[in-house]
Write a protein that holds these residues in place. Structure first.
Motif, short mmCIF file in Angstrom:
data_model
loop_
_atom_site.label_atom_id
_atom_site.label_comp_id
_atom_site.label_asym_id
_atom_site.label_seq_id
_atom_site.Cartn_x
_atom_site.Cartn_y
_atom_site.Cartn_z
N ILE A 61 0.84 -1.20 0.00
CA ILE A 61 0.00 0.00 0.00
C ILE A 61 0.88 1.25 0.00
CG2 ILE A 61 -1.77 1.28 1.29
CD1 ILE A 61 -2.84 -1.51 2.18
N ASP A 62 1.97 1.23 0.78
CA ASP A 62 2.91 2.36 0.78
C ASP A 62 3.48 2.59 -0.62
OD1 ASP A 62 2.74 2.76 3.62
OD2 ASP A 62 4.13 1.09 3.90
N LEU A 63 3.86 1.50 -1.28
CA LEU A 63 4.44 1.60 -2.63
C LEU A 63 3.46 2.26 -3.59
CD1 LEU A 63 6.75 0.78 -4.67
CD2 LEU A 63 5.39 -1.24 -5.12
N THR A 64 2.22 1.81 -3.58
CA THR A 64 1.21 2.34 -4.49
C THR A 64 0.91 3.81 -4.16
OG1 THR A 64 0.29 0.12 -4.62
CG2 THR A 64 -1.09 1.91 -5.45
N ALA A 65 0.82 4.12 -2.88
CA ALA A 65 0.57 5.51 -2.46
C ALA A 65 1.69 6.43 -2.95
CB ALA A 65 0.46 5.58 -0.94
N LYS A 66 2.92 5.96 -2.81
CA LYS A 66 4.08 6.78 -3.21
C LYS A 66 4.16 6.91 -4.73
CE LYS A 66 8.16 8.58 -1.96
NZ LYS A 66 8.24 9.89 -1.44
#
Length: 198
Positions: A61-66
């Motif tokens: 989720i962090d990867l996609t958000a970033k």
């Protein structure tokens, strides 16, 4: 089950990274999209990513958000949409079973990630000590932290190289050695102490 739990259970970081255009090599390395990366410095595994150059790290989720400049909730919704997960429907039984039971491979992966994370932190500490406690003149007595850094740094970097680029047999051998007698847990506790005393 909330959307975050559902997405993390169903989509690996590597699947998302490749789906969104990152080319991950067989060693799990890719060019980092978060800085001007010329040589792959982004390590991508099933449950996390970490860039050795810029320090970016997190889960799927962090990867996609970033990548898409989204809030975490919106990133989770994007993943659910892109991977055709219905938040109002329960997860398929196959995924739920896989999620509940840790396979031997998952346990090895978790131990591998623990070893990698602890050794990487130890490496940063040793690099700092080597610089900070280096003797200023030939007659200066050697600080024990400087000595430890000089002695242990090559070993730590060798272990990290194997965990990053070795085949599965080599990685499992390193993990077995590091977890034997609780070595990696003791090192982790020691690093926690060092952070506390800084």
């Amino acid at each position: 089950m909330d959307i975050f739990t559902m997405v993390k259970a169903a989509v690996t970081v590597r699947q998302a990274a490749e789906h969104y255009g990152l080319q991950v090599n067989r060693n799990g390395m890719a060019l980092c999209p978060f800085h001007n990366d010329r040589h792959p410095s982004l390590y991508v595994s099933d449950d996390h990513y970490h860039c050795f150059a810029c320090g970016e790290h997190g889960d799927v989720i962090d990867l996609t958000a970033k990548l898409f400049d989204l809030r975490l909730y919106d990133a989770a919704r994007k993943l659910a949409s892109d991977f055709h997960l219905a938040p109002d429907k329960p997860l398929p039984e196959s995924i739920r079973q896989k999620w509940k039971q840790k396979t031997k491979a998952q346990q090895l992966r978790e131990n591998e990630q623990l070893c990698f994370s602890v050794l990487n932190e130890y490496r940063r500490l040793l690099l700092d000590w080597k610089k900070r406690y280096a003797p200023q003149a030939p007659e200066d007595s050697l600080d024990k932290r400087f000595v430890e850094a000089c002695h242990r740094l090559p070993w730590v970097e060798y272990q990290l190289d194997i965990l990053l680029q070795g085949d599965s047999y080599e990685r499992s051998e390193v993990v077995s050695e590091l977890t034997a007698d609780g070595y990696i847990r003791k090192l982790q506790a020691r690093l926690r102490e060092e952070r506390y005393h800084e």
